[in-house]
Design a protein around this motif. Structure first.
Motif, PDB file in Angstrom:
ATOM      1  N   SER A  41       0.830  -1.203   0.000  1.00 53.21           N
ATOM      2  CA  SER A  41       0.000   0.000   0.000  1.00 53.21           C
ATOM      3  C   SER A  41       0.866   1.256   0.000  1.00 53.21           C
ATOM      4  N   ASN A  72      -5.341   1.928  -2.806  1.00 56.93           N
ATOM      5  CA  ASN A  72      -4.204   2.178  -1.929  1.00 56.93           C
ATOM      6  C   ASN A  72      -3.540   3.494  -2.325  1.00 56.93           C
ATOM      7  N   LEU A  75      -0.404   8.510   2.552  1.00 56.71           N
ATOM      8  CA  LEU A  75      -0.910   9.603   3.372  1.00 56.71           C
ATOM      9  C   LEU A  75       0.124  10.713   3.496  1.00 56.71           C
ATOM     10  N   SER A  79       3.616   7.117   5.728  1.00 57.08           N
ATOM     11  CA  SER A  79       2.428   6.299   6.001  1.00 57.08           C
ATOM     12  C   SER A  79       1.539   6.156   4.775  1.00 57.08           C
ATOM     13  N   ILE A  81      -2.317   3.951   3.361  1.00 53.46           N
ATOM     14  CA  ILE A  81      -3.460   3.098   3.664  1.00 53.46           C
ATOM     15  C   ILE A  81      -3.887   2.372   2.390  1.00 53.46           C
ATOM     16  N   ILE A 100      -8.769  -3.911   5.377  1.00 55.12           N
ATOM     17  CA  ILE A 100      -8.203  -2.574   5.554  1.00 55.12           C
ATOM     18  C   ILE A 100      -6.724  -2.728   5.893  1.00 55.12           C
ATOM     19  N   ASN A 101      -5.836  -2.003   5.170  1.00 55.91           N
ATOM     20  CA  ASN A 101      -4.390  -2.110   5.357  1.00 55.91           C
ATOM     21  C   ASN A 101      -3.781  -0.787   5.823  1.00 55.91           C
ATOM     22  N   TYR A 102      -2.695  -0.897   6.560  1.00 54.43           N
ATOM     23  CA  TYR A 102      -1.849   0.254   6.883  1.00 54.43           C
ATOM     24  C   TYR A 102      -0.399  -0.144   6.634  1.00 54.43           C
ATOM     25  N   TYR A 104       3.840   1.378   6.632  1.00 57.70           N
ATOM     26  CA  TYR A 104       4.812   2.411   7.027  1.00 57.70           C
ATOM     27  C   TYR A 104       6.078   2.211   6.198  1.00 57.70           C
ATOM     28  N   SER A 116       9.052  -1.237   3.437  1.00 64.13           N
ATOM     29  CA  SER A 116       7.789  -0.919   4.093  1.00 64.13           C
ATOM     30  C   SER A 116       7.301  -2.115   4.891  1.00 64.13           C
ATOM     31  N   GLY A 118       3.710  -3.630   6.677  1.00 66.70           N
ATOM     32  CA  GLY A 118       2.270  -3.464   6.597  1.00 66.70           C
ATOM     33  C   GLY A 118       1.517  -4.441   7.478  1.00 66.70           C
TER      34      GLY A 118
END
Length: 299
Positions: A41, A72, A75, A79, A81, A100-102, A104, A116, A118
Motif C-alpha cells: 500500500s 491504496n 498519506l 504512512s 493506507i 483494511i491495510n496500513y 509504514y 515498508s 504493513g
C-alpha cells in the motif's frame, strides 16, 4: 460427464471447507498486488483504484467467479493506507471479504529505495448457497443450509522492499486461522481459514528508450499444501502498451495485453489449462481496470 464432475467438485469443496477459494491467484497479480501484501500500500507515486474480475473455466456450470475493488495510496512520505472488497463464488460456497491495510515506509538511500511494513485487518462473510432439494437426505450436520454460514475476523502482515526498478515482498494472510464452525464427526474437518504465505519478486529491464521487460513471480504456500507459483514476463513499449505471458504451477498458460496510459489502464488475460479438464471448459477470462491519481504526498 459434466454433471458428474460438478457433483464431484461440490463434495471436494465441501470437504476442503474454504481452503481453495479463500486465496485466489489472479493471472494479473502484478496489476493488483496490494491484495496479497498490505505493505505494498502506497508504494507508487499514485493513489490507485482497481476493479478486477476473473471468470474461471468459462462454460463450466458452477465455475469459480472472483471480483474485487481495491484502493491504496500514500498519506505522507512515510504512512499509507489501502484496502479492498472481494467476493468469491464457487458453487455452493460464497465468500465476501472486507480488508483494511496500513503500511509504514522507511527510505533506505537517496535512490528512492524503501522498505515498508504493513498490517491488515479483515472481516469475512462465508456461506453455502444451498437450495431446496440440493441437500443430501438424512440428518447430516456437515450438510445443512446454515452449516458454514459465519462472519469472522482475521489479520495479515507483510514486508516490502522496492525502488523504481526492483521489488520483493513477503506476507502472511489469515494469521489467526479463524474457525468457521466446530469440527464435524470426530475430526472430519476443522473448518479453519488456512494461513497463507506469499512471496513476490519483480525487476524492470530497460532495453532502450522505448522498450523494457518486466519479469516477475508470485509464490503462494498454504499452511498444509505444496508451494504454487505464477511466473510472468511483460513487454512494455513507450510505457503505454504492454503484452505478456504467464506460466502457472496449475498447468496453465496465460496471455496478457494491456494499456498503460497516464490515468486509466486496462488489462485482459486469457488462461488456457492443459490436461483433462481442458475438454470441459473454455478457458479463464480476467479483466482489470485501474484509475491512477498522482499523489505528491509520497515524496
Amino acid at each position: 460427464m459434466g454433471r458428474k464432475i460438478t457433483i464431484l467438485l461440490f463434495f471436494v469443496f465441501s470437504i476442503m471447507s474454504v481452503r481453495s477459494q479463500q486465496t485466489v491467484i489472479f493471472s494479473q497479480y502484478f496489476n493488483n498486488s496490494v491484495i496479497y501484501n498490505p505493505a505494498i500500500s502506497g508504494s507508487t507515486d499514485n493513489s490507485i483504484f482497481i476493479l478486477q474480475t476473473r471468470q474461471q473455466w468459462l462454460g463450466f456450470e458452477g465455475a469459480p467467479l472472483s471480483a474485487n475493488v481495491s484502493y491504496n495510496g500514500a498519506l505522507n512520505n512515510r504512512s499509507a493506507i489501502g484496502g479492498y472488497i472481494e467476493h468469491d463464488r464457487t458453487f455452493p460456497s460464497n465468500q465476501t471479504n472486507l480488508n483494511i491495510n496500513y503500511a509504514y515506509h522507511v527510505p533506505l538511500n537517496a535512490d528512492d529505495t524503501y522498505v515498508s511494513f504493513g498490517i491488515g485487518a479483515k472481516a469475512m462473510y462465508y456461506y453455502l448457497d444451498f437450495e431446496s432439494g440440493q441437500i443430501p437426505p438424512g440428518d447430516d450436520p456437515a450438510y445443512t443450509d446454515k452449516s458454514f454460514e459465519q462472519i469472522l475476523g482475521d489479520a495479515s502482515s507483510g514486508v516490502y522492499l522496492y525502488n523504481r526498478r526492483f521489488y520483493a515482498g513477503y506476507s502472511v494472510l489469515n494469521m489467526l486461522q479463524s474457525s468457521f464452525n466446530n469440527e464435524v464427526s470426530y475430526g472430519f474437518s476443522n473448518n479453519n481459514v488456512e494461513r497463507v504465505y506469499y512471496g513476490i519478486l519483480g525487476y524492470k529491464i530497460r532495453l532502450d528508450r522505448d522498450w523494457h521487460l518486466e519479469p516477475s513471480v508470485l509464490i503462494r504456500h498454504l499452511e498444509n499444501g505444496e508451494p504454487e507459483y505464477n511466473f510472468s514476463t511483460r513487454v512494455f513499449y513507450t510505457e503505454q502498451i504492454c503484452t505478456g505471458v504467464s506460466i502457472g504451477s496449475n498447468s496453465s498458460l496465460s496471455l496478457y495485453v494491456g494499456t498503460n496510459a497516464d490515468k486509466i489502464q486496462f488489462g485482459y488475460s486469457f488462461d488456457h489449462y492443459f490436461g483433462e479438464i481442458s475438454q470441459y471448459q473454455l478457458g479463464t477470462h480476467e479483466f482489470t481496470m485501474s484509475i491512477r491519481i498522482p499523489n505528491n504526498r509520497k515524496y
